[in-house]
Design a protein around this motif. Structure first.
Motif, PDB file in Angstrom:
ATOM      1  N   LYS A  51      -7.781  12.597 -11.022  1.00 55.70           N
ATOM      2  CA  LYS A  51      -8.993  12.145 -10.370  1.00 55.70           C
ATOM      3  C   LYS A  51      -8.749  10.493 -10.254  1.00 55.70           C
ATOM      4  N   CYS A  52      -9.198   9.719  -9.442  1.00 62.14           N
ATOM      5  CA  CYS A  52      -9.027   8.331  -9.639  1.00 62.14           C
ATOM      6  C   CYS A  52     -10.167   7.659  -8.480  1.00 62.14           C
ATOM      7  N   ASN A  53     -10.578   6.668  -9.090  1.00 65.31           N
ATOM      8  CA  ASN A  53     -11.386   5.619  -8.138  1.00 65.31           C
ATOM      9  C   ASN A  53     -10.640   5.392  -7.022  1.00 65.31           C
ATOM     10  N   PRO A  54     -10.995   5.689  -5.699  1.00 64.81           N
ATOM     11  CA  PRO A  54     -10.435   5.583  -4.302  1.00 64.81           C
ATOM     12  C   PRO A  54      -9.722   4.082  -4.196  1.00 64.81           C
ATOM     13  N   GLU A  55     -10.460   2.956  -4.585  1.00 61.09           N
ATOM     14  CA  GLU A  55      -9.843   1.850  -4.489  1.00 61.09           C
ATOM     15  C   GLU A  55      -8.796   1.553  -5.397  1.00 61.09           C
ATOM     16  N   ARG A  56      -9.003   1.998  -6.645  1.00 58.65           N
ATOM     17  CA  ARG A  56      -7.984   1.786  -7.786  1.00 58.65           C
ATOM     18  C   ARG A  56      -6.690   2.683  -7.357  1.00 58.65           C
ATOM     19  N   GLN A  58      -5.675   3.352  -4.497  1.00 57.50           N
ATOM     20  CA  GLN A  58      -4.789   2.630  -3.326  1.00 57.50           C
ATOM     21  C   GLN A  58      -3.927   1.634  -4.186  1.00 57.50           C
ATOM     22  N   GLU A  59      -4.365   0.858  -5.077  1.00 52.50           N
ATOM     23  CA  GLU A  59      -3.732  -0.315  -5.722  1.00 52.50           C
ATOM     24  C   GLU A  59      -2.419   0.550  -6.619  1.00 52.50           C
ATOM     25  N   LEU A  60      -2.710   1.458  -7.287  1.00 58.49           N
ATOM     26  CA  LEU A  60      -1.879   2.093  -8.385  1.00 58.49           C
ATOM     27  C   LEU A  60      -0.723   2.382  -7.316  1.00 58.49           C
ATOM     28  N   ARG A  61      -1.147   3.126  -6.288  1.00 58.07           N
ATOM     29  CA  ARG A  61       0.187   3.614  -5.439  1.00 58.07           C
ATOM     30  C   ARG A  61       1.030   2.466  -4.792  1.00 58.07           C
ATOM     31  N   ALA A  62       0.278   1.438  -4.592  1.00 53.09           N
ATOM     32  CA  ALA A  62       1.109   0.011  -3.969  1.00 53.09           C
ATOM     33  C   ALA A  62       1.946  -0.503  -5.109  1.00 53.09           C
TER      34      ALA A  62
END
Length: 119
Positions: A51-56, A58-62
């Motif tokens: 599970k991950c904070n949605p904003e984080r 996106q950043e991690l995936r990028a």
């Protein structure tokens, strides 16, 4: 490099954590106070869903090709973190911690107090 045993031991070292295989004998699930925070295949330990904070998320995936939207999960809130050696173990452990903490933060007060008693 993290393997299924070090991952399992790390998750089980956290207060209130139990393991189970509710999706079949090959899928290892970790829950805190009966709420899922991590799961992976046992035999083909290729990635961990966390599970991950949605904003984080996106950043991690990028920034990390080894972090993808959660396989068979809500892709806004879950990442598949590949354990292929391209991510530092420290980051993987930190993402396990983040997932655990998101679940603990969402628990009702009664369960949080119960969990504190286990620490």
């Amino acid at each position: 490099m993290i393997n299924v045993e070090t991952y399992r031991n790390y998750c089980l070292s956290k207060p209130g954590v139990a393991e189970s295989c509710p999706f079949g004998p090959d899928t290892l699930v970790f829950k805190v106070m009966d709420k899922m925070f991590a799961l992976s295949s046992i035999d083909k330990f290729e990635f961990i869903n966390l599970k991950c904070n949605p904003e984080r998320a996106q950043e991690l995936r990028a920034n990390h090709p080894a972090i993808q939207p959660g396989y068979h999960m809500n892709k806004q809130h879950w990442n598949s973190v590949y354990v292929d050696g391209t991510l530092p173990d420290e980051l993987i452990y930190e993402l396990i911690d983040h997932s655990y903490e998101l679940i603990v933060d969402s628990l009702p007060k009664k369960l949080k107090l119960e969990l504190e008693g286990l620490s």
